[in-house]
Design an enzyme around this catalytic site. Structure first.
Site, PDB file in Angstrom:
ATOM      1  N   ARG A 154       0.868  -1.184   0.000  1.00  0.00           N
ATOM      2  CA  ARG A 154       0.000   0.000   0.000  1.00  0.00           C
ATOM      3  C   ARG A 154       0.904   1.232   0.000  1.00  0.00           C
ATOM      4  O   ARG A 154       1.928   1.239   0.695  1.00  0.00           O
ATOM      5  CB  ARG A 154      -0.886   0.036   1.262  1.00  0.00           C
ATOM      6  CG  ARG A 154      -1.649  -1.254   1.503  1.00  0.00           C
ATOM      7  CD  ARG A 154      -3.081  -1.193   1.020  1.00  0.00           C
ATOM      8  NE  ARG A 154      -3.693  -2.521   0.975  1.00  0.00           N
ATOM      9  CZ  ARG A 154      -4.504  -3.012   1.893  1.00  0.00           C
ATOM     10  NH1 ARG A 154      -4.809  -2.292   2.957  1.00  0.00           N
ATOM     11  NH2 ARG A 154      -5.023  -4.214   1.750  1.00  0.00           N
ATOM     12  N   LYS A 189     -19.715  -5.286   8.210  1.00  0.00           N
ATOM     13  CA  LYS A 189     -18.520  -5.931   8.772  1.00  0.00           C
ATOM     14  C   LYS A 189     -18.441  -5.780  10.278  1.00  0.00           C
ATOM     15  O   LYS A 189     -19.065  -4.896  10.865  1.00  0.00           O
ATOM     16  CB  LYS A 189     -17.264  -5.342   8.139  1.00  0.00           C
ATOM     17  CG  LYS A 189     -17.121  -3.849   8.387  1.00  0.00           C
ATOM     18  CD  LYS A 189     -15.780  -3.305   7.926  1.00  0.00           C
ATOM     19  CE  LYS A 189     -15.688  -1.815   8.194  1.00  0.00           C
ATOM     20  NZ  LYS A 189     -14.363  -1.272   8.099  1.00  0.00           N
ATOM     21  N   HIS A 244     -14.666 -11.854   3.683  1.00  0.00           N
ATOM     22  CA  HIS A 244     -13.230 -11.556   3.819  1.00  0.00           C
ATOM     23  C   HIS A 244     -12.944 -11.587   5.318  1.00  0.00           C
ATOM     24  O   HIS A 244     -13.670 -10.964   6.085  1.00  0.00           O
ATOM     25  CB  HIS A 244     -12.867 -10.144   3.349  1.00  0.00           C
ATOM     26  CG  HIS A 244     -13.364  -9.778   1.990  1.00  0.00           C
ATOM     27  ND1 HIS A 244     -12.522  -9.546   0.942  1.00  0.00           N
ATOM     28  CD2 HIS A 244     -14.618  -9.580   1.512  1.00  0.00           C
ATOM     29  CE1 HIS A 244     -13.228  -9.212  -0.126  1.00  0.00           C
ATOM     30  NE2 HIS A 244     -14.509  -9.226   0.189  1.00  0.00           N
TER      31      HIS A 244
HETATM   32 ZN   LIG Z   1     -10.477  -9.707   0.731  1.00  0.00          ZN
END
Ligand SMILES: [Zn+2]
Length: 322
Positions: A48, A150, A196
């Protein structure tokens, strides 16, 4: 988008995430409802572009390793999967000694992908799992990712600072974009749901936080060196070598300090390195086939045989909270 890096006429691109690769593996063949859930986990290296001013030790870096997983499932499996995942996450965090958390449930933002029905189901599944575990959490309205709601778990270190580590994200959008399907019981193709999840998040940051949390004094199971063997003089070198070899063959991480230094110096160094146990071996210990253990904090244990000492180590491992 960043422009590719060109090396010897070949273009390279940095990989910022692992998700698309796992989706390709999922799509590499036809999947049946009987195969689900399918879980792929990877220690994936990602990059990143963090501005240089924000880089900070192991805590914020430009290249790091995620303990990343992507789970593919059918909508009716969502409840159980999330509950099991939450269990797994807490097991890992507790094993590393983190007992206090801040937990956030982030819900549907204004711009979102997928159907309202799926969002409601996924939010309910996340909420239910948190309640079933009896975990206090805060709802962050509208703070979900556009692709799904999430759970974020921040751990608190010894100094009371919070660190974002674990995340469990439900995703309706990527399965749609990449057309990830499975064949349902009635023979029709259905859209899979994807989760995820990262337990530690970035391994670099997690270990940075761990070092701070324990101030370097890792519990026995985690210490890079568990036992230092310290011969008093050269005359005990052979015996000390033998002790190191026997500890290692029994599976312990042991080192010997064979330098020509005074015992007090070796003990201080071992303490500075925060090694959980130092074994002093002098003439008497060598003669009697014993070792004189000394704990990291300075506490001395009367001389024992090596077998007895290994028993002490095993006992300490058993009392490590799980
Ligand atoms: Zn992912």
């Amino acid at each position: 988008m960043f422009s590719p890096i060109e090396i010897e006429g070949q273009e390279y691109q940095l990989k910022p995430m692992n998700c698309p690769f796992h989706i390709q593996i999922y799509k590499s063949r036809m999947r049946s409802y009987r195969d689900l859930p399918i879980r792929y986990a990877e220690l994936g290296t990602v990059y990143r572009y963090e501005p240089s001013g924000t880089l900070h030790g192991l805590l914020r870096v430009r290249g790091f390793t995620q303990d990343d997983a992507h789970l593919f499932l059918s909508p009716d499996q969502l409840d159980e999967e999330i509950f099991a995942l939450l269990d797994f996450t807490l097991f890992v965090l507790r094993r590393f000694g983190f007992e206090t958390y801040e937990i956030y449930l982030s819900t549907r933002p204004e711009k979102y992908a997928g159907t309202l029905e799926n969002w409601a189901k996924a939010e309910a599944a996340l909420k239910k799992a948190l309640e079933r575990k009896g975990l206090p959490f805060e709802v962050d309205p509208g703070e979900g990712v556009f692709y799904g709601p999430k759970i974020d778990i921040k751990i608190k270190d010894m100094l009371g600072r919070s660190w974002q580590c674990s995340t469990i994200q439900v995703d309706f959008n990527n399965p749609e974009r990449f057309d990830a399907t499975y064949i349902a019981e009635d023979g029709s193709p259905r859209r899979a749901i994807m989760i995820h999840r990262a337990l530690m998040g970035s391994l670099e940051r997690f270990f940075g936080v761990l070092v701070e949390h324990y101030a370097g004094a890792f519990p026995l199971w985690l210490a890079p060196v568990q036992v230092d063997v310290l011969p008093v003089t050269d005359r005990q070198s052979d015996y000390a070598q033998d002790v190191v070899a026997r500890l290692r063959s029994a599976g312990w991480r042991a080192e010997g300090d064979f330098r020509n230094e005074k015992l007090g110096y070796k003990i201080r160094e071992s303490q500075m390195q925060k090694v959980p146990y130092a074994l002093v071996v002098g003439e008497r210990e060598a003669l009697q086939g014993q070792v004189a253990p000394r704990k990291r904090g300075g506490e001395q244990i009367p001389p024992v045989s090596l077998e007895e000492f290994i028993g002490i180590l095993k006992g300490e491992l058993e009392t490590t909270p799980t």
